[in-house]
Design an enzyme around this catalytic site. Structure first.
Site, PDB file in Angstrom:
ATOM      1  N   THR A  73      35.739  44.302  27.149  1.00 20.88           N
ATOM      2  CA  THR A  73      35.302  45.339  26.544  1.00 20.88           C
ATOM      3  C   THR A  73      35.014  46.081  27.458  1.00 20.88           C
ATOM      4  O   THR A  73      34.908  45.800  28.893  1.00 20.88           O
ATOM      5  CB  THR A  73      33.245  45.597  25.898  1.00 20.88           C
ATOM      6  N   ASP A  74      34.816  47.794  27.308  1.00 19.38           N
ATOM      7  CA  ASP A  74      34.451  48.456  28.914  1.00 19.38           C
ATOM      8  C   ASP A  74      32.931  48.585  28.936  1.00 19.38           C
ATOM      9  O   ASP A  74      32.748  48.702  30.647  1.00 19.38           O
ATOM     10  CB  ASP A  74      35.005  50.322  28.699  1.00 19.38           C
ATOM     11  N   GLU A  75      32.497  47.780  28.350  1.00 22.33           N
ATOM     12  CA  GLU A  75      31.244  47.840  28.397  1.00 22.33           C
ATOM     13  C   GLU A  75      31.049  46.764  29.549  1.00 22.33           C
ATOM     14  O   GLU A  75      30.060  46.978  30.851  1.00 22.33           O
ATOM     15  CB  GLU A  75      29.924  47.734  27.569  1.00 22.33           C
ATOM     16  N   THR A 101      30.403  35.835   9.681  1.00 18.13           N
ATOM     17  CA  THR A 101      28.723  35.975  10.350  1.00 18.13           C
ATOM     18  C   THR A 101      28.633  37.039   9.186  1.00 18.13           C
ATOM     19  O   THR A 101      29.448  37.553   8.703  1.00 18.13           O
ATOM     20  CB  THR A 101      28.205  35.904  11.621  1.00 18.13           C
ATOM     21  N   TYR A 121      24.477  41.743  25.581  1.00 20.27           N
ATOM     22  CA  TYR A 121      25.786  42.063  25.135  1.00 20.27           C
ATOM     23  C   TYR A 121      27.623  42.222  26.625  1.00 20.27           C
ATOM     24  O   TYR A 121      28.142  41.073  26.044  1.00 20.27           O
ATOM     25  CB  TYR A 121      26.097  43.444  23.711  1.00 20.27           C
ATOM     26  N   SER A 134      27.616  38.989  28.450  1.00 14.14           N
ATOM     27  CA  SER A 134      27.943  37.933  27.801  1.00 14.14           C
ATOM     28  C   SER A 134      29.415  37.807  27.688  1.00 14.14           C
ATOM     29  O   SER A 134      30.209  37.235  27.838  1.00 14.14           O
ATOM     30  CB  SER A 134      27.606  37.513  26.832  1.00 14.14           C
ATOM     31  N   LYS A 135      30.353  39.282  27.395  1.00 17.03           N
ATOM     32  CA  LYS A 135      31.655  38.883  27.230  1.00 17.03           C
ATOM     33  C   LYS A 135      32.034  39.765  29.097  1.00 17.03           C
ATOM     34  O   LYS A 135      33.449  38.653  29.520  1.00 17.03           O
ATOM     35  CB  LYS A 135      31.975  41.020  26.733  1.00 17.03           C
ATOM     36  N   THR A 187      28.212  32.519  21.206  1.00 15.11           N
ATOM     37  CA  THR A 187      29.400  32.992  20.761  1.00 15.11           C
ATOM     38  C   THR A 187      29.862  33.101  21.888  1.00 15.11           C
ATOM     39  O   THR A 187      31.101  33.314  22.445  1.00 15.11           O
ATOM     40  CB  THR A 187      29.084  34.344  20.003  1.00 15.11           C
ATOM     41  N   ASN A 215      27.930  61.631  21.669  1.00 14.73           N
ATOM     42  CA  ASN A 215      27.779  60.525  20.475  1.00 14.73           C
ATOM     43  C   ASN A 215      27.325  62.130  19.860  1.00 14.73           C
ATOM     44  O   ASN A 215      27.730  62.071  18.734  1.00 14.73           O
ATOM     45  CB  ASN A 215      26.144  59.838  21.101  1.00 14.73           C
TER      46      ASN A 215
END
Length: 352
Positions: A133-135, A35, A159, A162-163, A99, A258
């Site tokens: 992921t840590d998210e 993708t 996101y 879903s993880k 996915t 950031n």
């Protein structure tokens, strides 16, 4: 025997495959749907390697996955395949559901069918390693302790939700069916082959092209930064020594805001490729509207991985970010091939 790596042409997956061949002579089957973020050029150095087998396909294609497992006598599956960009999940969550949740379900079922038919010796040694992921843990306040493996799941974006769901599926397939799984939850990766819509590669390329360096909100969102090669080393260690059914958090012990990250890479660019007009790259920093429900802080406590399996990161943020900037400066051809088409349209839309 062979390992099967899903999402192998993506950022972390391709780094893992490349590093694998630096450490092992075992065959690798690389599966990727290619993708927008799957770039076969990431694996171009393996083009003539007879031990590397690339297949374009979907983890949700049970017929294909089952055939690959049987044909190559796979002893381990490492699942990197995922839609992974928070911004994209906000504007189009459906792909992430398909996915990360549905795809993981089909992959687990394909693997379970294959694993169930193995003889007892091969069955005992088989592994399914799920990269997450840590998210999934949500957001931390400034003084909160870092995420450990027992922190409850509180995902805040499509996101991360879903993880989180995919992590729960992997856990359930272990407890219900006995599938030999291990899960890793990592902090923000950076390094070579990073698709240039994420913060670090985007700002490197925008800086070099005289474009604004877009910073969400006030730029004080804190992340734990993990050099991708360190992450690959951790995954190999978990694959070799991790306890079945366990989760291992992988972090770089490098919490940075950031804005500080972008200022650091600007300073490196000032040194390595100074602007002709004598101005500093930092002058290109531009603040843009924050994204919805932007998590304020992530931090990983990787103590369990160090104590139980003896892993700790080799790169500090200072050394890792310099290597990353140097890689992008030395790989202009790769960059020019990536920065086209859908990528340009996406960046223009997102940061207009």
């Amino acid at each position: 025997m062979t390992i099967l790596v899903t999402g192998a042409a993506g950022f972390i997956g391709s780094n893992f495959v490349l590093d694998w061949f630096q450490q092992s002579k075992e065959d690798v089957v690389s599966l990727d749907l290619l993708t927008y973020a799957g770039n076969l050029e990431n694996l171009s150095s393996l083009k003539n390697n007879p031990q590397h087998h690339f297949i374009q396909g979907n983890i949700g294609d049970r017929t294909l996955v089952s055939q690959l497992l049987q044909k190559h006598r796979v002893r381990a599956v490492l699942n990197f395949a995922a839609e992974s960009h928070v911004d994209r999940s906000i504007s189009g969550p459906g792909d992430f559901i398909e996915t990360n949740i549905v795809g993981t379900y089909h992959l687990l079922e394909s693997v379970r069918g294959y694993w169930s038919d193995l003889d007892e010796h091969l069955k005992k040694d088989f592994r399914f390693l799920h990269v997450s992921t840590d998210e999934v843990y949500g957001s931390l306040n400034k003084t909160d302790p870092a995420f450990n493996e027992t922190h409850r799941y509180e995902p805040n974006s499509p996101y991360s939700a879903s993880k989180a769901a995919s992590d729960h599926l992997v856990r359930a397939w272990h407890h219900t069916y006995g599938l030999p799984v291990v899960t890793t939850n990592c902090s923000n990766n950076y390094g070579p082959y990073h698709f240039p819509e994420k913060l670090i590669p985007l700002c490197i390329l925008n800086a070099l092209n005289g474009k604004p360096l877009p910073i969400y909100g006030d730029g004080q969102q804190v992340r734990d930064w993990l050099y991708v090669k360190d992450h690959c080393n951790a995954i190999r260690r978990v694959l070799e020594k991790g306890k079945l059914g366990e989760t291992y958090n992988v972090g770089g012990w490098n919490e940075k805001a950031n804005l500080d990250v972008v200022k650091t890479l600007c300073g490196i660019l000032d040194e390595l490729k100074p602007k002709l007009d004598g101005t500093k790259y930092e002058s290109q920093i531009t603040y843009v509207k924050d994204r919805p429900s932007h998590d304020r802080r992530y931090a990983i406590d990787a103590t369990k991985l160090e104590k139980e399996l003896g892993w700790k990161p080799q790169e500090t943020f200072k050394t890792g970010i310099r290597k990353t900037v140097e890689w992008y400066l030395a790989n202009e051809t790769w960059v020019s091939h990536v920065v086209s088409g859908d990528y340009k349209n996406w960046v223009q839309k997102q940061y207009a």
